[in-house]
Design a protein around this motif. Structure first.
Motif, PDB file in Angstrom:
ATOM      1  N   LEU A 128      -7.340   2.955  -2.285  1.00  0.00           N
ATOM      2  CA  LEU A 128      -6.674   1.708  -2.635  1.00  0.00           C
ATOM      3  C   LEU A 128      -7.216   0.549  -1.809  1.00  0.00           C
ATOM      4  O   LEU A 128      -7.532  -0.528  -2.346  1.00  0.00           O
ATOM      5  CB  LEU A 128      -5.165   1.853  -2.417  1.00  0.00           C
TER       6      LEU A 128
ATOM      7  N   VAL B 285       2.503   1.906  -3.481  1.00  0.00           N
ATOM      8  CA  VAL B 285       1.536   2.372  -4.474  1.00  0.00           C
ATOM      9  C   VAL B 285       1.061   3.787  -4.146  1.00  0.00           C
ATOM     10  O   VAL B 285       0.991   4.658  -5.028  1.00  0.00           O
ATOM     11  CB  VAL B 285       0.335   1.413  -4.553  1.00  0.00           C
TER      12      VAL B 285
ATOM     13  N   SER C 112      -9.456  -2.657  -3.219  1.00  0.00           N
ATOM     14  CA  SER C 112      -9.044  -4.037  -2.935  1.00  0.00           C
ATOM     15  C   SER C 112     -10.141  -4.768  -2.170  1.00  0.00           C
ATOM     16  O   SER C 112     -10.370  -5.962  -2.387  1.00  0.00           O
ATOM     17  CB  SER C 112      -7.739  -4.048  -2.134  1.00  0.00           C
TER      18      SER C 112
ATOM     19  N   LEU D  45      -3.300  -3.712  -9.226  1.00  0.00           N
ATOM     20  CA  LEU D  45      -2.747  -2.424  -8.815  1.00  0.00           C
ATOM     21  C   LEU D  45      -2.397  -1.522  -9.989  1.00  0.00           C
ATOM     22  O   LEU D  45      -2.282  -0.310  -9.817  1.00  0.00           O
ATOM     23  CB  LEU D  45      -1.499  -2.660  -7.950  1.00  0.00           C
TER      24      LEU D  45
ATOM     25  N   ASP E  68       0.824  -1.211   0.000  1.00  0.00           N
ATOM     26  CA  ASP E  68       0.000   0.000   0.000  1.00  0.00           C
ATOM     27  C   ASP E  68       0.858   1.261   0.000  1.00  0.00           C
ATOM     28  O   ASP E  68       0.572   2.222  -0.722  1.00  0.00           O
ATOM     29  CB  ASP E  68      -0.918   0.008   1.223  1.00  0.00           C
TER      30      ASP E  68
ATOM     31  N   GLU F 230      -2.645  -7.366   1.007  1.00  0.00           N
ATOM     32  CA  GLU F 230      -2.913  -5.924   0.927  1.00  0.00           C
ATOM     33  C   GLU F 230      -3.988  -5.641   1.955  1.00  0.00           C
ATOM     34  O   GLU F 230      -4.859  -6.486   2.208  1.00  0.00           O
ATOM     35  CB  GLU F 230      -3.363  -5.554  -0.490  1.00  0.00           C
TER      36      GLU F 230
ATOM     37  N   GLY G 290      -8.622  -4.216  -6.590  1.00  0.00           N
ATOM     38  CA  GLY G 290      -7.219  -3.880  -6.390  1.00  0.00           C
ATOM     39  C   GLY G 290      -6.355  -5.126  -6.381  1.00  0.00           C
ATOM     40  O   GLY G 290      -6.450  -5.967  -7.279  1.00  0.00           O
ATOM     41  N   GLN G 291      -5.520  -5.233  -5.357  1.00  0.00           N
ATOM     42  CA  GLN G 291      -4.660  -6.418  -5.217  1.00  0.00           C
ATOM     43  C   GLN G 291      -5.512  -7.677  -5.161  1.00  0.00           C
ATOM     44  O   GLN G 291      -6.496  -7.745  -4.421  1.00  0.00           O
ATOM     45  CB  GLN G 291      -3.816  -6.287  -3.945  1.00  0.00           C
TER      46      GLN G 291
ATOM     47  N   VAL H 139      -5.212   0.950 -10.635  1.00  0.00           N
ATOM     48  CA  VAL H 139      -5.247   1.953  -9.564  1.00  0.00           C
ATOM     49  C   VAL H 139      -4.126   2.973  -9.754  1.00  0.00           C
ATOM     50  O   VAL H 139      -4.331   4.187  -9.596  1.00  0.00           O
ATOM     51  CB  VAL H 139      -5.118   1.273  -8.190  1.00  0.00           C
ATOM     52  N   ALA H 140      -2.927   2.480 -10.095  1.00  0.00           N
ATOM     53  CA  ALA H 140      -1.772   3.362 -10.267  1.00  0.00           C
ATOM     54  C   ALA H 140      -1.959   4.308 -11.451  1.00  0.00           C
ATOM     55  O   ALA H 140      -1.338   5.375 -11.499  1.00  0.00           O
ATOM     56  CB  ALA H 140      -0.503   2.534 -10.460  1.00  0.00           C
TER      57      ALA H 140
END
Length: 264
Positions: free
Chosen positions: A199, A69, A203, A126, A66, A215, A208-209, A129-130
Motif C-alpha cells: 500500500l 485499509v 502510494s 485506495l 493505512d 498516507e 494509492g492515496q 488497492v482494496a
C-alpha cells in the motif's frame, strides 16, 4: 517475551493511528507558511514539509488510513481462503483438484503487477488497492488451510467424528477449522506487513492515496525531493513503517513458537 514486546509495539502504533484526531497537534492539511521545512522541534515533533504541514500529524492520520485499509485487505480474504482450503483438503477428489489449480493460477500471477492492473482499471486511489490485494490473498490462505487440513483429517479426533456419523460440515467447521485457524492467523502477521508495504509503495508511485490526502507512502514520496535538506519528511514516517514491521514480526514469531510448543 517476543509476544509481549511485539504486542506492545503494535498496540502503541495502532492506538496512535486510530486516535489521530485526539493525539495529532494539528490538522493533516493545516499549512503554516512561516515554518516551511522546519526541522523536528517541540512544536513539530517530526518537523514540517515544504508546505508547512506538520509531518507528525500527517503521519498519524496517514497511519490510520493505512491500518484501516490493511486490516480490510488482510482479514476479509483470510476467512474466505480458510473455508475454501479447509473444504478442499477434507473433501478431496475433484473439489480439491479444482481449488488447487485455481490457487496455483492466482499465486502464479505477479502479485504487485496484478494489483497495479486492478488500480489501472478502477483508477488511482485506495479502492483499486482494496480490490486488487484480496484477489490474490485468499489463495495464499486457501493453500495454507488445505495443507493443514490434509494433516488434520488423519488425526484421531477427526476420524472419530467421521466414524460417529457427524455431518461433513460439522466435522470441517467445528472440529477442523478451529485447529487450523491459528496457523493462518500467525501467517497473517507477516501478510499484514507485506500488505502495508504494498500500500505504501503504490502510494509512493502515485497509484494509492492521492495528494493532498495523508498516507505514509504519499508523505514519503513528498519528501523525496527534499531528502538531503529535509531528511525528516521521508525518514521519520518510514521509521514508523519499520517499527510496525518489527512489532508484527516479533508478535508472529512469538505466536509461532507458542504453537510449536503446544503441538510438538
Amino acid at each position: 517475551m517476543e509476544v509481549l514486546v511485539g504486542g506492545a509495539i503494535v498496540v502503541v502504533i495502532v492506538v496512535a493511528g486510530f486516535a489521530a484526531p485526539l493525539i495529532a497537534p494539528y490538522r493533516p492539511d493545516a499549512i503554516d507558511f512561516a515554518r516551511l521545512l522546519s526541522p523536528p522541534s517541540g512544536a513539530h515533533l517530526f518537523g514540517t514539509d515544504d508546505s508547512g504541514r506538520d509531518v507528525f500529524s500527517r503521519t498519524l492520520y496517514g497511519l490510520r488510513v493505512d491500518l484501516v485499509v490493511v486490516l480490510l485487505v488482510t482479514y476479509i480474504p483470510l476467512p474466505i481462503g480458510v473455508v475454501v482450503g479447509a473444504v478442499a483438503g477434507h473433501v478431496g477428489g475433484v473439489v480439491d483438484a479444482v481449488v488447487s489449480r485455481l490457487t496455483d493460477i492466482m499465486i502464479s500471477f505477479p502479485f504487485i503487477v496484478l494489483v497495479i492492473a486492478t488500480v489501472a482499471i478502477v483508477g488511482p486511489g485506495l479502492t483499486g488497492v482494496a480490490i486488487g490485494i484480496p484477489l490474490v490473498s485468499w489463495a495464499l490462505y486457501a493453500r495454507l488451510a488445505r495443507s493443514q487440513m490434509l494433516l488434520l483429517r488423519e488425526q484421531q479426533f477427526m476420524l472419530a467424528a467421521t466414524t460417529l456419523g457427524f455431518r461433513r460440515s460439522r466435522v470441517i467447521f467445528r472440529h477442523g477449522v478451529p485447529n487450523l485457524l491459528r496457523t493462518c492467523l500467525v501467517y497473517s502477521t507477516v501478510d499484514i506487513v507485506l500488505n502495508l508495504l504494498v500500500l505504501a509503495g503504490l502510494s509512493y508511485l502515485g497509484l494509492g492515496q492521492q495528494p493532498p490526502g495523508a498516507e505514509l507512502g504519499t508523505i514519503i514520496a513528498g519528501g523525496e525531493s527534499n531528502l538531503l535538506d529535509a531528511w525528516w519528511i521521508a525518514t521519520l514516517p518510514g521509521l514508523v513503517l519499520v517499527l510496525f514491521g518489527i512489532g508484527m514480526g516479533l508478535l508472529g514469531d512469538g505466536l509461532s513458537d507458542d504453537e510449536t510448543r503446544s503441538n510438538p
